[in-house]
Design an enzyme around this catalytic site. Structure first.
Site, PDB file in Angstrom:
ATOM      1  N   LYS A  35      23.989 -26.096  27.369  1.00 51.31           N
ATOM      2  CA  LYS A  35      24.817 -25.085  26.692  1.00 51.31           C
ATOM      3  C   LYS A  35      23.944 -23.944  26.187  1.00 51.31           C
ATOM      4  O   LYS A  35      22.715 -24.095  26.067  1.00 51.31           O
ATOM      5  CB  LYS A  35      25.578 -25.736  25.531  1.00 51.31           C
ATOM      6  CG  LYS A  35      24.695 -26.352  24.450  1.00 51.31           C
ATOM      7  CD  LYS A  35      25.537 -27.176  23.477  1.00 51.31           C
ATOM      8  CE  LYS A  35      24.688 -27.774  22.378  1.00 51.31           C
ATOM      9  NZ  LYS A  35      25.462 -28.718  21.549  1.00 51.31           N
ATOM     10  N   TYR A 266       8.734   0.732  10.110  1.00 50.39           N
ATOM     11  CA  TYR A 266       9.806   1.113   9.188  1.00 50.39           C
ATOM     12  C   TYR A 266       9.545   0.565   7.788  1.00 50.39           C
ATOM     13  O   TYR A 266       9.032  -0.545   7.636  1.00 50.39           O
ATOM     14  CB  TYR A 266      11.140   0.544   9.664  1.00 50.39           C
ATOM     15  CG  TYR A 266      11.666   1.145  10.940  1.00 50.39           C
ATOM     16  CD1 TYR A 266      11.925   2.509  11.044  1.00 50.39           C
ATOM     17  CD2 TYR A 266      11.934   0.336  12.045  1.00 50.39           C
ATOM     18  CE1 TYR A 266      12.435   3.050  12.223  1.00 50.39           C
ATOM     19  CE2 TYR A 266      12.445   0.869  13.216  1.00 50.39           C
ATOM     20  CZ  TYR A 266      12.690   2.226  13.301  1.00 50.39           C
ATOM     21  OH  TYR A 266      13.185   2.754  14.450  1.00 50.39           O
TER      22      TYR A 266
HETATM   23  C1  LIG Z   1      24.737 -29.885  21.463  1.00 49.08           C
HETATM   24  C2  LIG Z   1      25.269 -31.243  21.687  1.00 49.08           C
HETATM   25  C3  LIG Z   1      24.454 -32.247  22.227  1.00 49.08           C
HETATM   26  C4  LIG Z   1      22.966 -32.057  22.447  1.00 49.08           C
HETATM   27  O1  LIG Z   1      22.351 -32.123  21.194  1.00 49.08           O
HETATM   28  P1  LIG Z   1      20.760 -32.155  21.014  1.00 49.08           P
HETATM   29  O2  LIG Z   1      20.564 -32.540  19.608  1.00 49.08           O
HETATM   30  O3  LIG Z   1      20.262 -30.792  21.327  1.00 49.08           O
HETATM   31  O4  LIG Z   1      20.246 -33.164  21.974  1.00 49.08           O
HETATM   32  C5  LIG Z   1      25.029 -33.462  22.513  1.00 49.08           C
HETATM   33  N1  LIG Z   1      26.346 -33.687  22.272  1.00 49.08           N
HETATM   34  C6  LIG Z   1      27.151 -32.769  21.730  1.00 49.08           C
HETATM   35  C7  LIG Z   1      28.574 -33.091  21.489  1.00 49.08           C
HETATM   36  C8  LIG Z   1      26.641 -31.515  21.412  1.00 49.08           C
HETATM   37  O5  LIG Z   1      27.446 -30.605  20.847  1.00 49.08           O
END
Ligand SMILES: *Cc1c(COP(=O)(O)O)cnc(C)c1O
Length: 378
Positions: A35, A266
């Site tokens: 993601k 800045y």
């Molecule tokens: C983001 C997410 C993961 C992965 O989490 P990490 O801590 O980065 O391994 C797994 N399951 C769900 C439902 C998530 O939202």
């Protein structure tokens, strides 16, 4: 690369995957969570490389991210972890994606769509075991069973998510175990009623390290797969030894000498106390370097030596003090995350100084940051 870019290390990713596979029980497969553009690393390249490493299951946050993976040619299962709206459900069928049913109402929307269009969408049911973000409540067993058995949706899995699996504080360990046991009882009750559950999964990165006894069918790995902890202080068992996958670099665009009393950038918050050699670099907060690291809370590696950030970080540029570093030239690389020579900067350091976690730092790396591919084999 022209100005700011990410290089990915194939060996590091392979190492992290191998280490995880050795910690997880044999039946538990890795689901690569890619993601937010694979936590800023580049979802296309990362998913393709995970495929090379034998991974056949992926997760995204959004429908759009999932469609982009399919368009990049990624096969296998792609599970969307977040809500998708009914107007876009046709994309689920078109691209063979698996949608999370985030709550009974969302499941009803998915069912209505399937009834009206004569399709069977693939769905995983989320269970809320205590995070209170999404999911069917554990006491809604009958509602879950109806989704499985109504013959309208093709329910291929069920999962939950732990919300304090990343610490070893007693209170949090208790809560995590309670969540895991709640999930277990949901799973067992459904099985006892003869429901074919499909794939069952609970663990994310830290949870997989700390609670492998609840492994089930998949571990959904994100941050630790990239070889980086969320926070420097997080406890991790020694033998995991994650290797960072990302190197973040930008170019030196200008070098100048300023005298004592002169100021940089800045707001004039940096004032030279001695003759100072200033290097400007083509990276700024629009590229994802947090502006709150202004005023010396950032460093980079230039010609194999550390150089301190000075003054305010601008949208597209920032300045480094390279006094005493020989031969700094326009066009040189400056490393913000990663190694050069004997120096190394960890993403955890940047995140900590910015008052956040690496997950946020990575996911905010800007769209104009180039690269996001694996280094070519020498
Ligand atoms: C983001 C997410 C993961 C992965 O989490 P990490 O801590 O980065 O391994 C797994 N399951 C769900 C439902 C998530 O939202």
């Amino acid at each position: 690369m022209n100005r700011t870019w990410i290089e990915l290390d194939r060996e590091a990713l392979a190492h992290n995957i191998r280490r995880y596979q050795s910690l997880l029980p044999a039946g538990c497969r890795i689901m690569g969570v890619v993601k937010a553009d694979a936590y800023g690393h580049g979802a296309r390249a990362v998913a393709a490389q995970l495929w090379e490493l034998g991974i056949r299951h992926f997760a995204t946050a959004t429908l759009d991210e999932a469609v982009q993976l399919r368009e990049a040619g990624i096969q296998g299962e792609i599970l969307i972890l977040g809500y998708s709206a009914p107007a876009y459900f046709h994309l689920l069928a078109e691209h063979g994606l698996t949608q999370t049913a985030t709550c009974p109402d969302h499941a009803a929307q998915l069912e209505t769509y399937c009834r009206e269009n004569g399709v069977r969408l693939k769905v995983h049911i989320a269970v809320d075991t205590g995070m209170h973000r999404i999911g069917f409540l554990p006491e809604d067993l009958d509602a879950i069973r109806r989704v499985y058995e109504n013959g309208v949706l093709q329910v291929t899995g069920i999962y939950s998510h732990l919300c304090v699996a990343d610490t070893d504080e007693e209170e949090h360990v208790d809560f995590s175990r309670r969540q895991a046991e709640t999930f277990k009882s949901v799973v067992e009750s459904l099985q006892a009623r003869g429901v074919e559950l499909g794939t069952v999964h609970l663990l994310s990165s830290y949870a997989a390290v700390n609670y492998p006894e609840y492994a089930y069918d998949y571990a959904r790995l994100g941050i630790l797969m990239f070889g980086v902890k969320s926070s420097a202080a997080d406890y991790l068992r020694e033998d995991l030894q994650p290797m960072p996958v990302m190197t973040l670099k930008a170019r030196i665009t200008s070098v100048r000498e300023i005298g004592p009393g002169e100021t940089v950038s800045y707001g004039r918050i940096f004032r030279a106390e001695r003759p100072t050699k200033v290097a400007s670099v083509s990276i700024g907060y629009a590229d994802g370097i947090p502006r709150c690291l202004s005023g010396g809370k950032l460093r980079a590696i230039v010609r194999g030596q550390y150089a301190q950030g000075i003054g305010r970080i601008c949208m597209d540029q920032l300045m480094l003090d390279v006094t005493g570093i020989e031969d700094v030239r326009v066009g040189d690389e400056a490393v913000f995350i990663g190694r050069q020579g004997d120096c190394v900067i960890y993403a955890e350091e940047l995140a900590e100084n910015a008052g956040t976690i690496t997950n946020e730092l990575f996911s905010r790396l800007g769209a104009r940051v180039e690269g996001r591919c694996f280094r070519q084999e020498a």
